[in-house]
Motif scaffolding. Structure first.
Motif: not given
Length: 493
Positions: A69-78
């Motif tokens: 949340r602090c980094a302001g990102v969302s991560v996913s693996r497809l």
């Protein structure tokens, strides 16, 4: 009394504006996460949710975790299985991806750009019409009607926007609102790790990652945020079928098919039979600088500007090519970066990436990111990572393995020690991310005068010289210590 009334109105107006500003700042942020950057302790993070489809799955990291949340990102693996197709999808945030494994083809849809890829084979109906005309020798009015019909049917089977080959080692950038699809052409699963920069200025919504599907659905519901518990359909599902039929000039039954109401395959579907799209032959194994810039280096007077248009701009760059390495030592490893100078589209999405491969006895010298947060994802092997915060406290000292990631906030110093041929990809939230090392030939300590070091650390002049000049490398060094390491450094230099 009049002045008092004016004063009360002005005060009320100021309070109203302040209340609106505070409400805007807290938009989309749960109460327990209002202090987003409480980073006294960092963790090695695993994917927390998996959404399965017919021909693959998407794994997500919890974007509400304080570090992410602090980094302001969302991560996913497809993960796309052989013969699987990731259906057209777009996001409200810029996206950067790295192909961990496999190969395939991908396409993106940019509004306003021409359909430059065409299949020039005549359509089957057109060929039959021409054959019947030749056999029957029709004349007069029937011949004119046939000619008009032939002109109405375009002289190609299909036309669409640009399609590109993707393979292991490619970094891919996608702009907000650009729908993209991916098809696995290889004989093994296609694995792609992706980052959404949801704090980017181009995302005008809240800090919840939002997926917009042009096709397919997600019967299991969304990932995090307000959408979590409800199944997600594609965007066409929300329209009245009558309206779709009128807009596309089709019948209502076909418009209902576009809504995928009874389709439970998910967002990765299996292609039945051959997958035929107009695409150029597969490029060479590794790109060269000459191939990327046939008219000379970027920004040279020979450029005609075509390379800078959003429609024709390259969206990916392979950084697994050893010839592309920015730092290379045969017995230690290599580090390769891609930014807006090497891939101009990154200037639009304001993201960049770094690929690293180090051997078992290597160490990445202590450093920190000057102008970006870093999300480090392990693609192979394992390593020990230590992170130090702004108070000089060790907030992370753990082993990182394949499939795990670490969030390294801006300014936090860290060091990586390989334990088993460590490989990683780092995404950074700046188009031209910069680092500063704390040891080595180009480090901050090397740049300081000896007198500053002796007084700052209360050490002798000779000890200060050793601190400045003992490490001759700039990025990678041996993890060993002692006289043998110094001899190796002198020989290598």
């Amino acid at each position: 009394m009049i002045k008092l009334d004016h004063l009360l109105v002005a005060t009320f107006g100021v309070l109203l504006v302040l209340n609106g500003c505070l409400a805007r700042q807290s938009l989309g942020v749960p109460p327990q996460l209002r202090n987003e950057c409480n980073l006294d302790n960092l963790d090695v993070l695993q994917a927390t949710e998996t959404i399965k489809s017919e021909a693959g799955q998407i794994e997500y990291w919890d974007h509400n975790h304080p570090q992410i949340r602090c980094a302001g990102v969302s991560v996913s693996r497809l993960v796309i299985e052989q013969g699987g197709l990731y259906l057209p999808t777009f996001f409200s945030s810029p996206k950067i991806s790295y192909v961990v494994q496999g190969m395939g083809i991908s396409g993106r849809v940019i509004p306003g750009c021409a359909e430059t890829f065409m299949d020039s084979q005549p359509m089957q109906g057109q060929q039959q019409g021409q054959g019947q005309q030749g056999q029957q020798g029709q004349k007069g009015q029937q011949g004119q009607q046939g000619q008009q019909q032939q002109q109405g049917q375009q002289g190609f089977r299909d036309m669409h926007q640009k399609v590109e080959h993707v393979r292991h080692g490619d970094v891919i950038a996608i702009t907000p609102g650009s729908a993209h699809w991916i098809y696995n052409t290889g004989d093994q699963p296609l694995v792609i790790i992706s980052l959404l920069d949801i704090a980017n200025y181009q995302n005008q919504l809240d800090r919840n990652p939002r997926v917009f599907r042009l096709a397919g659905n997600n019967p299991q519901g969304g990932f995090g945020g307000p959408q979590q518990q409800q199944p997600q359909q594609n965007m066409l599902n929300g329209f009245d079928p009558q309206v779709l039929a009128q807009a596309l000039k089709i019948d209502v039954r076909l418009a209902q098919e576009l809504q995928n109401k009874q389709d439970n395959r998910g967002n990765i579907v299996r292609v039945r039979g051959p997958f035929q799209v107009a695409r150029p032959p597969l490029r060479r194994s590794y790109e060269s600088e000459k191939w990327r810039h046939p008219r000379g280096p970027p920004q040279s007077p020979q450029d005609n500007g075509l390379e800078e248009t959003i429609c024709s701009m390259r969206t990916h760059e392979n950084i697994d090519d050893p010839a592309r390495a920015d730092v290379y030592k045969p017995n230690l490893g290599r580090v390769t970066s891609v930014n807006s100078l090497t891939l101009p589209i990154l200037q639009f999405v304001r993201l960049s990436a770094t690929r690293g491969i180090i051997q078992g006895n290597a160490m990445v010298l202590p450093k920190y990111n000057m102008n970006a947060n870093e999300i480090l994802y392990c693609t192979r092997g394992q390593a020990r990572i230590q992170v130090v915060n702004d108070n000089g406290q060790n907030v992370l000292d753990q082993q990182v393995q394949k499939g795990q990631l670490v969030v390294i906030p801006q300014g936090f110093a860290y060091v990586v020690q390989s334990q088993n041929n460590f490989e990683w990809i780092s995404f950074k939230t700046n188009a031209n991310a910069m680092i500063s090392t704390l040891a080595g030939r180009t480090s901050a300590l090397r740049a300081l005068p000896l007198e500053v070091l002796t007084n700052a650390y209360q050490i002798s002049l000779e000890e200060a010289r050793r601190i400045k000049f003992n490490t001759l490398e700039t990025t990678l060094t041996h993890a060993r210590s002692g006289q043998q390491q110094l001899i190796d450094q002198i020989v290598e230099a």
